[in-house]
Design a protein around this motif. Structure first.
Motif, PDB file in Angstrom:
ATOM      1  N   ALA A  29       0.835  -1.192   0.000  1.00  0.00           N
ATOM      2  CA  ALA A  29       0.000   0.000   0.000  1.00  0.00           C
ATOM      3  C   ALA A  29       0.876   1.251   0.000  1.00  0.00           C
ATOM      4  CB  ALA A  29      -0.907   0.004   1.223  1.00  0.00           C
ATOM      5  N   PHE A  30       0.445   2.254  -0.729  1.00  0.00           N
ATOM      6  CA  PHE A  30       1.149   3.536  -0.783  1.00  0.00           C
ATOM      7  C   PHE A  30       2.622   3.373  -1.141  1.00  0.00           C
ATOM      8  CE2 PHE A  30      -2.482   4.802   1.882  1.00  0.00           C
ATOM      9  CZ  PHE A  30      -2.886   5.919   1.183  1.00  0.00           C
ATOM     10  N   ALA A  31       2.901   2.570  -2.171  1.00  0.00           N
ATOM     11  CA  ALA A  31       4.282   2.310  -2.567  1.00  0.00           C
ATOM     12  C   ALA A  31       5.017   3.578  -2.962  1.00  0.00           C
ATOM     13  CB  ALA A  31       4.305   1.307  -3.717  1.00  0.00           C
ATOM     14  N   ASN A  32       4.283   4.595  -3.435  1.00  0.00           N
ATOM     15  CA  ASN A  32       4.925   5.834  -3.895  1.00  0.00           C
ATOM     16  C   ASN A  32       4.839   6.960  -2.879  1.00  0.00           C
ATOM     17  OD1 ASN A  32       5.470   4.661  -6.469  1.00  0.00           O
ATOM     18  ND2 ASN A  32       3.340   5.018  -7.060  1.00  0.00           N
ATOM     19  N   THR A  33       4.390   6.638  -1.662  1.00  0.00           N
ATOM     20  CA  THR A  33       4.241   7.657  -0.632  1.00  0.00           C
ATOM     21  C   THR A  33       5.382   7.551   0.377  1.00  0.00           C
ATOM     22  OG1 THR A  33       1.834   7.583  -0.876  1.00  0.00           O
ATOM     23  CG2 THR A  33       2.686   8.574   1.135  1.00  0.00           C
ATOM     24  N   PRO A  34       6.019   8.686   0.722  1.00  0.00           N
ATOM     25  CA  PRO A  34       7.142   8.630   1.671  1.00  0.00           C
ATOM     26  C   PRO A  34       6.702   8.133   3.051  1.00  0.00           C
ATOM     27  CG  PRO A  34       6.487  10.907   1.227  1.00  0.00           C
ATOM     28  CD  PRO A  34       5.758  10.055   0.243  1.00  0.00           C
ATOM     29  N   THR A  35       7.596   7.446   3.727  1.00  0.00           N
ATOM     30  CA  THR A  35       7.315   6.928   5.065  1.00  0.00           C
ATOM     31  C   THR A  35       8.137   7.691   6.087  1.00  0.00           C
ATOM     32  OG1 THR A  35       9.052   5.253   4.887  1.00  0.00           O
ATOM     33  CG2 THR A  35       6.848   4.639   4.140  1.00  0.00           C
ATOM     34  N   VAL A 128      -0.252  12.929   9.247  1.00  0.00           N
ATOM     35  CA  VAL A 128      -0.250  11.473   9.327  1.00  0.00           C
ATOM     36  C   VAL A 128       1.118  10.983   8.890  1.00  0.00           C
ATOM     37  CG1 VAL A 128      -1.228  11.267   6.998  1.00  0.00           C
ATOM     38  CG2 VAL A 128      -1.349   9.324   8.566  1.00  0.00           C
ATOM     39  N   THR A 129       1.632   9.951   9.564  1.00  0.00           N
ATOM     40  CA  THR A 129       2.934   9.381   9.254  1.00  0.00           C
ATOM     41  C   THR A 129       2.768   7.897   8.958  1.00  0.00           C
ATOM     42  OG1 THR A 129       4.006  10.950  10.741  1.00  0.00           O
ATOM     43  CG2 THR A 129       5.288   9.029  10.085  1.00  0.00           C
ATOM     44  N   LEU A 130       3.350   7.436   7.859  1.00  0.00           N
ATOM     45  CA  LEU A 130       3.300   6.025   7.480  1.00  0.00           C
ATOM     46  C   LEU A 130       4.549   5.322   7.985  1.00  0.00           C
ATOM     47  CD1 LEU A 130       1.336   7.454   5.429  1.00  0.00           C
ATOM     48  CD2 LEU A 130       1.971   5.656   3.822  1.00  0.00           C
ATOM     49  N   SER A 131       4.383   4.122   8.510  1.00  0.00           N
ATOM     50  CA  SER A 131       5.533   3.323   8.932  1.00  0.00           C
ATOM     51  C   SER A 131       6.275   2.804   7.711  1.00  0.00           C
ATOM     52  CB  SER A 131       5.061   2.142   9.792  1.00  0.00           C
ATOM     53  OG  SER A 131       4.236   1.273   9.019  1.00  0.00           O
ATOM     54  N   ALA A 132       7.474   2.289   7.941  1.00  0.00           N
ATOM     55  CA  ALA A 132       8.309   1.807   6.835  1.00  0.00           C
ATOM     56  C   ALA A 132       7.637   0.673   6.072  1.00  0.00           C
ATOM     57  CB  ALA A 132       9.660   1.349   7.380  1.00  0.00           C
ATOM     58  N   ASP A 133       6.871  -0.170   6.767  1.00  0.00           N
ATOM     59  CA  ASP A 133       6.189  -1.268   6.067  1.00  0.00           C
ATOM     60  C   ASP A 133       4.833  -0.837   5.514  1.00  0.00           C
ATOM     61  OD1 ASP A 133       4.564  -1.101   8.282  1.00  0.00           O
ATOM     62  OD2 ASP A 133       4.967  -3.135   9.004  1.00  0.00           O
ATOM     63  N   PHE A 195      -2.700  -2.055  10.301  1.00  0.00           N
ATOM     64  CA  PHE A 195      -3.439  -2.873   9.355  1.00  0.00           C
ATOM     65  C   PHE A 195      -2.659  -4.155   9.056  1.00  0.00           C
ATOM     66  CE2 PHE A 195      -5.169   1.274   9.116  1.00  0.00           C
ATOM     67  CZ  PHE A 195      -6.493   1.128   8.731  1.00  0.00           C
ATOM     68  N   SER A 196      -3.351  -5.119   8.484  1.00  0.00           N
ATOM     69  CA  SER A 196      -2.815  -6.468   8.337  1.00  0.00           C
ATOM     70  C   SER A 196      -1.766  -6.609   7.240  1.00  0.00           C
ATOM     71  CB  SER A 196      -3.960  -7.436   8.038  1.00  0.00           C
ATOM     72  OG  SER A 196      -4.530  -7.136   6.767  1.00  0.00           O
ATOM     73  N   GLY A 197      -1.722  -5.668   6.320  1.00  0.00           N
ATOM     74  CA  GLY A 197      -0.862  -5.798   5.145  1.00  0.00           C
ATOM     75  C   GLY A 197      -1.635  -6.246   3.917  1.00  0.00           C
ATOM     76  N   GLU A 198      -2.878  -6.683   4.118  1.00  0.00           N
ATOM     77  CA  GLU A 198      -3.729  -7.086   2.999  1.00  0.00           C
ATOM     78  C   GLU A 198      -4.553  -5.925   2.453  1.00  0.00           C
ATOM     79  OE1 GLU A 198      -5.586 -11.149   3.658  1.00  0.00           O
ATOM     80  OE2 GLU A 198      -5.099 -10.548   5.704  1.00  0.00           O
ATOM     81  N   GLN A 199      -4.508  -4.778   3.152  1.00  0.00           N
ATOM     82  CA  GLN A 199      -5.318  -3.640   2.748  1.00  0.00           C
ATOM     83  C   GLN A 199      -4.749  -2.973   1.494  1.00  0.00           C
ATOM     84  OE1 GLN A 199      -3.090  -3.563   5.122  1.00  0.00           O
ATOM     85  NE2 GLN A 199      -1.882  -1.700   4.855  1.00  0.00           N
TER      86      GLN A 199
END
Length: 625
Positions: A29-35, A128-133, A195-199
């Protein structure tokens, strides 16, 4: 063609290894969004129009005056909301019928921009901040956020609300939250959602826009109760006067904590939003003509063509015009309930579809104002056309052994009649299909091997639908289908929809410019076929459809999303789970000339009740000051 589809090893291998694996493996998810970076907004594909320091959205008048009242007829609704009546003020559960626009009483973590296809910007959340995974989202809340009673809105409220929805919320809420594995309050001003990683990338956009309810209020009150007591809110409006089933008023909350935020500036301008409820369309139209209702979107072609000749319009006090439609997919179609055995065979569904004479209807009932629908994603780039592209084939090939051959050719089109209202050639095709499906003529009607008639009960909620469906019903009876129309009141209609207690029903549905996996599942996924309150009215259960919905959710670019949805459209149109009917390109709107608004309207929404404002000078000229 109507049977279950299963993924076989042979069809998977036919793709040739790498291409098949790429089509079926989950993506980040959000492969192109900075973490690990504080972000002021999110987009599924990393495309934000507005910078962090933006002052207001470009489609609003930031200096719009506040004041006045708009009494309007809502053209759309969400969750359990009803246009015709209401018996509860809780929109967030399946039980009961609530009035539209209760959502204006609540804030959410983020809100959408109406001039972007999928961007959201912070409301309760400052960042909002995204984790590395990319599976954990940490929201920093605005410390000034308040409930209407003055108490602080904290991380505890958000955690409580989301967990509550996951367990007890309306299915549209609970399903979107199924990938959320944890919600935690790091402190009063910080929320961490895991989230589970399946989202999909789109999933968090839906979660971030969910209305937040008060932990204190719903700890003391039953969340699932159908009640006329207004819950504690935090949004730009507060519930005002209410009369169950008759009217509801939303009063602008003068001390609203977020009124000066960039996402709110220039919006929510009316002091009062009022909605009156009418049991039939003619009564609602008469209220508009008298000036009791100020804004109305017209959905009846006959009224639009012939009804707008009353004095206020000829005097120039009422404006009648069209506004451009939104740039998102639109679906208006009939579902035949495949939970009932007579509709499982696609040939039966196709025969019933052939009895809809659009050309005659367009000329006789629609006054030439509609276009023939062909797709589940009409008016969008997601509509399948021509032969499948190589990218579409990469998604479809694993299911070749199970899918009809037509999926791999030109997408099917609905027939064009001679416009007579009794096209013998097309009706003859319908009879042939029923015969091929094993039905036999016995006297006036087709019957099965047990002598039971082929019956279709058309469910309608108002006179307009009865008028539309009557010619369709008559043609079905002409070819030997025992078709009838049952008109029920709004409460029964909603209950029968929710319980899938119908044969034949019409749905108009818009799923946004960037359809999310969650919104697609509501309509098409096998999982939703057995869940009450979802919109999978046909009862579609197909692994191929499920896989294509998942592929849309995994899309990492708009091009990938378009490919997945075109492939899905091909399968749905061949299966004929939904029989496309017609669509309207623009909004047909009439309003009393007492409002100001910015033109052009935004491309991805038209909520006039929050975009427009009361213009005192215009109102004075027409006697509405």
């Amino acid at each position: 063609m109507g049977g279950e589809v299963r993924l076989s090893r042979r069809s998977l291998m036919a793709l040739g290894g790498a291409a098949a694996a790429a089509a079926l493996l989950p993506a980040r998810a959000f492969a192109n969004t900075p973490t690990e970076t504080k972000l002021h907004g999110l987009s599924a594909f990393g495309e934000l129009k507005y910078p962090a320091d933006f002052s207001h959205f470009g489609y609003v008048n930031a200096d719009a005056p506040k004041g006045g009242t708009i009494n309007f007829a809502p053209p759309n609704s969400t969750f359990n909301q009803s246009f015709l009546t209401f018996n509860t003020l809780n929109s967030l559960v399946l039980k009961g019928d609530s009035p539209p626009r209760t959502e204006y009483c609540f804030d959410s973590l983020m809100v959408s921009a109406l001039d972007e296809p999928d961007a959201v910007y912070g409301l309760l959340a400052e960042s909002v901040t995204l984790s590395a995974d990319r599976n954990t989202y940490t929201f920093a809340l605005r410390p000034e956020a308040r409930w209407h009673d003055g108490s602080p809105l904290t991380a505890a409220d958000i955690v409580f609300a989301l967990k509550l929805y996951k367990e007890k919320g309306h299915p549209n809420l609970s399903q979107a939250l199924r990938w959320m594995t944890d919600a935690a309050a790091v402190d009063a001003a910080t929320v961490r959602l895991t989230f589970s990683g399946e989202q999909s990338s789109q999933n968090i956009l839906a979660v971030a826009q969910m209305p937040i309810v008060s932990k204190a209020y719903y700890t003391a009150n039953d969340f699932e109760a159908a009640t006329m007591a207004p819950p504690l809110g935090s949004g730009p409006y507060k519930m005002g006067r209410v009369s169950a089933g008759q009217f509801v008023e939303y009063d602008r909350f003068a001390d609203y904590w977020g009124r000066d935020l960039p996402v709110n500036r220039g919006l929510y301008n009316f002091d009062r939003i009022r909605i009156d409820f009418y049991q039939n369309r003619q009564a609602a139209f008469e209220a508009f003509k008298k000036g009791d209702t100020h804004f109305r979107e017209e959905f009846t072609a006959r009224v639009w063509a012939t009804g707008y000749d009353f004095p206020a319009l000829t005097q120039g006090r009422v404006v009648k015009r069209e506004f451009p439609g939104e740039k998102w997919p639109d679906m208006q179609a009939v579902a035949l309930n495949q939970r009932r055995p007579q509709f499982k065979d696609v040939r039966v569904r196709r025969a019933i579809g052939l009895c809809f004479d659009f050309e005659w209807t367009q000329r006789t009932l629609f006054y030439g104002s509609y276009d023939r629908a062909q797709s589940n994603f009409e008016k969008s780039d997601y509509k399948a056309e021509g032969l499948p592209s190589p990218q579409e084939l990469a998604l479809l090939e694993p299911f070749r052994a199970e899918l009809p051959a037509e999926v791999f050719g030109e997408p099917p089109l609905q027939p064009v009649s001679d416009g007579s209202g009794r096209d013998r050639k097309i009706l003859g095709q319908a009879v042939k299909l029923l015969t091929e499906a094993g039905w036999k003529r016995s006297g006036e009607f087709f019957v099965d091997d047990k002598g039971e008639r082929l019956k279709v009960e058309i469910l309608a909620e108002d006179d307009g639908l009865v008028r539309l469906f009557t010619p369709w019903m008559e043609k079905m009876r002409t070819i030997g289908i025992d078709a009838t129309i049952r008109q029920v009141d709004q409460a029964q209609y909603e209950q029968r929809q929710n319980d899938y207690d119908f044969d034949f029903i019409l749905l108009h549905w818009s799923i946004g410019a960037t359809p999310t996996e969650d919104s697609l599942e509501v309509l098409y996924h096998s999982r939703s076929a057995t869940m009450p309150g979802m919109r999978n009215y046909p009862g579609t259960q197909s692994p191929a459809v499920d896989a294509l919905v998942a592929a849309a959710g995994r899309a990492q670019s708009r091009a990938e999303l378009t490919t997945a949805l075109k492939a899905l459209d091909r399968v749905l149109r061949t299966r004929l789970d939904w029989i496309p009917t017609y669509y309207l390109a623009n909004h047909r709107v009439a309003y009393w000339d007492m409002f100001g608004f910015v033109e052009p309207k935004p491309d991805y929404g038209f909520p006039a009740e929050i975009l427009w404002w009361f213009d005192k000078e215009r109102a004075a000229k027409i006697g509405k000051a």
